[in-house]
Scaffold this motif. Structure first.
Motif, PDB file in Angstrom:
ATOM      1  N   LEU A 176       0.829  -1.202   0.000  1.00  0.00           N
ATOM      2  CA  LEU A 176       0.000   0.000   0.000  1.00  0.00           C
ATOM      3  C   LEU A 176       0.866   1.254   0.000  1.00  0.00           C
ATOM      4  O   LEU A 176       0.557   2.238  -0.689  1.00  0.00           O
ATOM      5  CB  LEU A 176      -0.935  -0.008   1.210  1.00  0.00           C
ATOM      6  N   THR A 177       1.951   1.219   0.748  1.00  0.00           N
ATOM      7  CA  THR A 177       2.885   2.350   0.747  1.00  0.00           C
ATOM      8  C   THR A 177       3.473   2.562  -0.640  1.00  0.00           C
ATOM      9  O   THR A 177       3.565   3.697  -1.131  1.00  0.00           O
ATOM     10  CB  THR A 177       4.023   2.107   1.762  1.00  0.00           C
ATOM     11  N   GLU A 178       3.837   1.478  -1.293  1.00  0.00           N
ATOM     12  CA  GLU A 178       4.400   1.584  -2.639  1.00  0.00           C
ATOM     13  C   GLU A 178       3.383   2.193  -3.606  1.00  0.00           C
ATOM     14  O   GLU A 178       3.726   3.052  -4.429  1.00  0.00           O
ATOM     15  CB  GLU A 178       4.834   0.204  -3.141  1.00  0.00           C
ATOM     16  N   ILE A 179       2.135   1.770  -3.504  1.00  0.00           N
ATOM     17  CA  ILE A 179       1.096   2.300  -4.386  1.00  0.00           C
ATOM     18  C   ILE A 179       0.900   3.795  -4.153  1.00  0.00           C
ATOM     19  O   ILE A 179       0.864   4.586  -5.103  1.00  0.00           O
ATOM     20  CB  ILE A 179      -0.236   1.548  -4.162  1.00  0.00           C
ATOM     21  N   LEU A 180       0.779   4.199  -2.894  1.00  0.00           N
ATOM     22  CA  LEU A 180       0.552   5.613  -2.597  1.00  0.00           C
ATOM     23  C   LEU A 180       1.752   6.472  -2.985  1.00  0.00           C
ATOM     24  O   LEU A 180       1.594   7.587  -3.496  1.00  0.00           O
ATOM     25  CB  LEU A 180       0.229   5.794  -1.115  1.00  0.00           C
ATOM     26  N   GLN A 181       2.947   5.978  -2.749  1.00  0.00           N
ATOM     27  CA  GLN A 181       4.132   6.750  -3.129  1.00  0.00           C
ATOM     28  C   GLN A 181       4.259   6.868  -4.650  1.00  0.00           C
ATOM     29  O   GLN A 181       4.692   7.904  -5.165  1.00  0.00           O
ATOM     30  CB  GLN A 181       5.383   6.125  -2.519  1.00  0.00           C
ATOM     31  N   THR A 182       3.857   5.835  -5.354  1.00  0.00           N
ATOM     32  CA  THR A 182       3.840   5.905  -6.813  1.00  0.00           C
ATOM     33  C   THR A 182       2.812   6.927  -7.286  1.00  0.00           C
ATOM     34  O   THR A 182       3.057   7.692  -8.226  1.00  0.00           O
ATOM     35  CB  THR A 182       3.526   4.527  -7.419  1.00  0.00           C
ATOM     36  N   MET A 183       1.667   6.962  -6.617  1.00  0.00           N
ATOM     37  CA  MET A 183       0.640   7.960  -6.943  1.00  0.00           C
ATOM     38  C   MET A 183       1.153   9.373  -6.725  1.00  0.00           C
ATOM     39  O   MET A 183       0.877  10.276  -7.527  1.00  0.00           O
ATOM     40  CB  MET A 183      -0.614   7.718  -6.104  1.00  0.00           C
ATOM     41  N   GLY A 193       8.823  20.439  -6.670  1.00  0.00           N
ATOM     42  CA  GLY A 193       9.985  19.842  -7.312  1.00  0.00           C
ATOM     43  C   GLY A 193      10.375  18.543  -6.631  1.00  0.00           C
ATOM     44  O   GLY A 193       9.600  17.964  -5.857  1.00  0.00           O
ATOM     45  N   ALA A 194      11.582  18.085  -6.887  1.00  0.00           N
ATOM     46  CA  ALA A 194      12.050  16.809  -6.353  1.00  0.00           C
ATOM     47  C   ALA A 194      12.013  16.787  -4.825  1.00  0.00           C
ATOM     48  O   ALA A 194      11.629  15.781  -4.214  1.00  0.00           O
ATOM     49  CB  ALA A 194      13.467  16.528  -6.848  1.00  0.00           C
ATOM     50  N   GLU A 195      12.402  17.886  -4.190  1.00  0.00           N
ATOM     51  CA  GLU A 195      12.407  17.934  -2.724  1.00  0.00           C
ATOM     52  C   GLU A 195      10.998  17.802  -2.163  1.00  0.00           C
ATOM     53  O   GLU A 195      10.762  17.062  -1.194  1.00  0.00           O
ATOM     54  CB  GLU A 195      13.022  19.255  -2.253  1.00  0.00           C
ATOM     55  N   GLN A 196      10.048  18.501  -2.780  1.00  0.00           N
ATOM     56  CA  GLN A 196       8.660  18.450  -2.306  1.00  0.00           C
ATOM     57  C   GLN A 196       8.047  17.070  -2.551  1.00  0.00           C
ATOM     58  O   GLN A 196       7.271  16.581  -1.721  1.00  0.00           O
ATOM     59  CB  GLN A 196       7.825  19.531  -3.003  1.00  0.00           C
ATOM     60  N   VAL A 197       8.391  16.468  -3.659  1.00  0.00           N
ATOM     61  CA  VAL A 197       7.880  15.120  -3.953  1.00  0.00           C
ATOM     62  C   VAL A 197       8.327  14.145  -2.876  1.00  0.00           C
ATOM     63  O   VAL A 197       7.544  13.308  -2.401  1.00  0.00           O
ATOM     64  CB  VAL A 197       8.338  14.643  -5.348  1.00  0.00           C
ATOM     65  N   GLU A 198       9.582  14.242  -2.453  1.00  0.00           N
ATOM     66  CA  GLU A 198      10.085  13.348  -1.407  1.00  0.00           C
ATOM     67  C   GLU A 198       9.366  13.589  -0.082  1.00  0.00           C
ATOM     68  O   GLU A 198       9.092  12.651   0.674  1.00  0.00           O
ATOM     69  CB  GLU A 198      11.589  13.513  -1.237  1.00  0.00           C
ATOM     70  N   ILE A 199       9.060  14.847   0.214  1.00  0.00           N
ATOM     71  CA  ILE A 199       8.299  15.156   1.431  1.00  0.00           C
ATOM     72  C   ILE A 199       6.923  14.487   1.369  1.00  0.00           C
ATOM     73  O   ILE A 199       6.461  13.873   2.349  1.00  0.00           O
ATOM     74  CB  ILE A 199       8.149  16.678   1.600  1.00  0.00           C
ATOM     75  N   LEU A 200       6.272  14.588   0.215  1.00  0.00           N
ATOM     76  CA  LEU A 200       4.934  14.007   0.060  1.00  0.00           C
ATOM     77  C   LEU A 200       4.978  12.480   0.035  1.00  0.00           C
ATOM     78  O   LEU A 200       4.046  11.824   0.515  1.00  0.00           O
ATOM     79  CB  LEU A 200       4.275  14.555  -1.208  1.00  0.00           C
ATOM     80  N   ARG A 201       6.037  11.917  -0.493  1.00  0.00           N
ATOM     81  CA  ARG A 201       6.183  10.456  -0.442  1.00  0.00           C
ATOM     82  C   ARG A 201       6.333   9.988   1.004  1.00  0.00           C
ATOM     83  O   ARG A 201       5.813   8.939   1.396  1.00  0.00           O
ATOM     84  CB  ARG A 201       7.401  10.016  -1.275  1.00  0.00           C
ATOM     85  N   GLY A 202       7.041  10.782   1.801  1.00  0.00           N
ATOM     86  CA  GLY A 202       7.151  10.462   3.224  1.00  0.00           C
ATOM     87  C   GLY A 202       5.801  10.547   3.907  1.00  0.00           C
ATOM     88  O   GLY A 202       5.473   9.722   4.775  1.00  0.00           O
TER      89      GLY A 202
END
Length: 234
Positions: free
Chosen positions: A111-118, A208-217
């Motif tokens: 589920l984490t993988e799916i949401l992070q991919t989204m 950007g890339a930094e914000q994407v990583e924050i949202l993946r977290g």
């Protein structure tokens, strides 16, 4: 017309496919901005840099182009989620065939993988036109929505329901699990649908890339806190 295309040389066929792809990419943006009724054939062809006859030649009609655009959108999304969906689906089918159950740890990991991919998929620049098209279809569904729903949305939602059902220890078909699934999905899609408000509130210039990583977290956190209701399922 079809016979003419069938006898094209490989070079001509390649050029025709490039023109067709240009039209689909442009149509996804134009239809997303103006809707089917609001988008004129002139707008569609000018955006793609082709002549007016390209629509009937390649797609038969404006309606044919609209449906082809929905299928093009599905293909674009599938390039990002297809391998993941197939891998998780194969694992689930293997467990079913062996009469085994999916563990909660596996369910959380998938589920984490799916949401992070989204997150990666839907907060990026590329998905702006996708979101416009999909939101319009959500508000006033057509055959295009039916195709996107059956081809992409339904399989992913039902996979999510199964994983969430394991975590909540409830029937994946229950109303409660269905609602929890949409709530979780919405927690990710909100960053695309309310993009301007997110930028304003977060004081970000862009995602950007930094914000994407924050949202993946954040996506991982949402899965971490997911669990059975202390008051019992609704």
């Amino acid at each position: 017309m079809n016979q003419e295309r069938d006898t094209q040389t490989p070079l001509a066929s390649a050029r025709a496919e490039i023109a067709r792809q240009k039209m689909l990419s442009a149509a996804l943006d134009v239809f997303g901005r103006y809707g089917f009724d609001g988008a004129s054939t002139r707008q569609l062809t000018e955006a793609a840099g082709v002549n007016l006859q390209a629509i009937p030649y390649y797609f038969g009609s404006k309606e044919g182009l609209y449906i082809a655009t929905a299928e093009y959108l599905m293909a674009r999304i599938d390039t990002h989620v297809g391998d993941m969906r197939a891998r998780i689906g194969t694992h689930l089918m293997t467990l079913d065939a062996a009469g085994k159950s999916l563990s909660e740890a596996e369910a959380r990991r998938f589920l984490t993988e799916i949401l992070q991919t989204m997150v990666t998929l839907f907060v990026g620049k590329e998905s702006e036109s996708w979101a416009r098209f999909l939101v319009r279809e959500q508000m006033e569904p057509t055959e295009a929505f039916a195709r996107v729903y059956q081809g992409i949305m339904r399989p992913m939602i039902e996979m999510g329901r199964r994983l969430i059902g394991v975590i909540l220890r409830e029937d994946p078909a229950s109303e409660h699990v269905r609602l929890r699934t949409f709530t979780l999905i919405g927690s990710i899609l909100v960053f695309r649908v309310t993009h301007a408000a997110v930028l304003a509130q977060m004081e970000w210039d862009a995602v950007g890339a930094e914000q994407v990583e924050i949202l993946r977290g954040l996506a991982a956190e949402l899965v971490d806190v997911l669990g059975p209701s202390k008051a019992g399922a609704a």
